[in-house]
Design a protein around this motif. Sequence first.
Motif, PDB file in Angstrom:
ATOM      1  N   THR A  24       0.855  -1.191   0.000  1.00 41.74           N
ATOM      2  CA  THR A  24       0.000   0.000   0.000  1.00 41.74           C
ATOM      3  C   THR A  24       0.888   1.237   0.000  1.00 41.74           C
ATOM      4  N   ASN A  25       0.743   2.059  -1.025  1.00 45.27           N
ATOM      5  CA  ASN A  25       1.518   3.299  -1.091  1.00 45.27           C
ATOM      6  C   ASN A  25       0.661   4.438  -0.539  1.00 45.27           C
ATOM      7  N   GLU A  31      -1.024  11.799   0.472  1.00 42.72           N
ATOM      8  CA  GLU A  31      -2.421  11.712   0.956  1.00 42.72           C
ATOM      9  C   GLU A  31      -3.168  10.502   0.408  1.00 42.72           C
ATOM     10  N   GLY A  32      -2.419   9.419   0.180  1.00 41.25           N
ATOM     11  CA  GLY A  32      -3.049   8.174  -0.270  1.00 41.25           C
ATOM     12  C   GLY A  32      -3.587   8.227  -1.688  1.00 41.25           C
ATOM     13  N   SER A  33      -3.094   9.189  -2.469  1.00 42.83           N
ATOM     14  CA  SER A  33      -3.646   9.381  -3.825  1.00 42.83           C
ATOM     15  C   SER A  33      -3.216   8.289  -4.808  1.00 42.83           C
ATOM     16  N   HIS A  34      -2.222   7.470  -4.429  1.00 44.65           N
ATOM     17  CA  HIS A  34      -1.775   6.392  -5.334  1.00 44.65           C
ATOM     18  C   HIS A  34      -2.595   5.116  -5.166  1.00 44.65           C
ATOM     19  N   ILE A  35      -3.326   5.015  -4.051  1.00 43.14           N
ATOM     20  CA  ILE A  35      -3.957   3.739  -3.689  1.00 43.14           C
ATOM     21  C   ILE A  35      -4.949   3.258  -4.744  1.00 43.14           C
ATOM     22  N   VAL A  36      -5.916   4.097  -5.095  1.00 43.67           N
ATOM     23  CA  VAL A  36      -6.938   3.658  -6.062  1.00 43.67           C
ATOM     24  C   VAL A  36      -6.342   3.380  -7.447  1.00 43.67           C
ATOM     25  N   PRO A  37      -5.489   4.274  -7.984  1.00 43.18           N
ATOM     26  CA  PRO A  37      -4.853   3.942  -9.272  1.00 43.18           C
ATOM     27  C   PRO A  37      -4.061   2.628  -9.220  1.00 43.18           C
ATOM     28  N   TYR A  69      -7.387   6.960   8.373  1.00 45.72           N
ATOM     29  CA  TYR A  69      -6.131   7.664   8.681  1.00 45.72           C
ATOM     30  C   TYR A  69      -4.891   6.815   8.414  1.00 45.72           C
ATOM     31  N   ASN A  70      -5.020   5.480   8.559  1.00 47.95           N
ATOM     32  CA  ASN A  70      -3.852   4.632   8.274  1.00 47.95           C
ATOM     33  C   ASN A  70      -3.571   4.533   6.776  1.00 47.95           C
ATOM     34  N   LEU A  71      -4.472   5.075   5.956  1.00 48.59           N
ATOM     35  CA  LEU A  71      -4.226   5.128   4.502  1.00 48.59           C
ATOM     36  C   LEU A  71      -3.868   6.552   4.068  1.00 48.59           C
ATOM     37  N   ASN A  72      -3.863   7.461   5.040  1.00 44.93           N
ATOM     38  CA  ASN A  72      -3.646   8.888   4.752  1.00 44.93           C
ATOM     39  C   ASN A  72      -4.825   9.513   4.016  1.00 44.93           C
ATOM     40  N   TRP A  73      -5.998   8.837   4.063  1.00 45.94           N
ATOM     41  CA  TRP A  73      -7.203   9.359   3.423  1.00 45.94           C
ATOM     42  C   TRP A  73      -7.949  10.241   4.410  1.00 45.94           C
ATOM     43  N   LYS A  74      -7.612  11.514   4.423  1.00 47.51           N
ATOM     44  CA  LYS A  74      -8.264  12.419   5.377  1.00 47.51           C
ATOM     45  C   LYS A  74      -9.533  13.006   4.785  1.00 47.51           C
TER      46      LYS A  74
END
Length: 327
Positions: free
Chosen positions: A37-38, A42-48, A90-95
């Motif tokens: 998981t990158n 702000e977790g913007s790489h996760i979905v792509p 928060y653990n994904l940096n998805w605020k």
Amino acid sequence: METKNKKLIGVDLGGTTIKFAILTAAGEIQQKWSIRTNILDEGSHIVPDIVDSINHHIDLYKMSRDQFIGIGMGTPGTVNREKGTVIGAYNLNWKTLQPVKEQIEKGTGLKFALDNDANCAGLGERWKGAGNDGDDVAFITLGTGVGGGLIANRKLIHGVNGAGGEVGHIIVEPNGYQCTCGNHGCLEQYASATGVVHLAQDLAEEYEGDSKLKAMIDNGDEITSKIVFDLAKAHDYLANRVVDKVTYYLGLAAANISNTLNPEYMVIGGGVSAAGDFLLDRVQKNFEKFAFPTVRTSTKLKLAELGNDAGVIGAASLATQFEENAN
């Protein structure tokens, strides 16, 4: 194409890894893989990354889009199932609010459904694990925190705002340890991996006798819940006092949930449950003490059976809702 040959994709999104699986419509895993998981930016790489990984594997296995019923995913944070959004993971940096469903459907061309990660693990255990495909199953997962999934009549209980099944926040010790939720005495503060360690440190402080656990704590050694349970199994007196307390709180919560829902099975999973029957037998004793008589004889406590696969299996089951529309 007949539904029986159709496939489901399950995604279990965690703070360190994202697990994927391709399953049959009946819930058998055929392929599985995982990626890191990158959580940067702000977790913007996760979905792509999820979209790329799914597309890559569909091509890799030379499959076509129309073989799939859809994708289901379990995620931390607060989920809006209708809109397919997540906030506060928060653990994904998805605020901020993440439009996950919109992005994944657009990126993969497949239908997508979403739920909370503990709910998905509960669905997995109900379907293919300790829940024996029963109609009424309660699930508690003991990890870094304590989560749950409550299934009544084969359906998850979500409640009016998605907080149904937050069993980690059942109060087991009024005015007890402060919880990250702001309340005091939540189950999560006593039965999670961190809760076990907190209890061990507090009990060690007031314990005068001989104990390897006490020596380790006084020495400043790193303590984990596994160490506490292993020492208790080796008859360390203090470690056993800690386990007694943990299993008291767990038994109390399990009885209260069961007195409310009377599930066929109350399933306990997550990292702490690796202590196995040593944990379960002692939870059972406390459960029996607090359970309503009819519940005591009809609700069965069990250890989870699917381990790390519970999340992807349960997540994939979310996509079975698209089957009806496919035919």
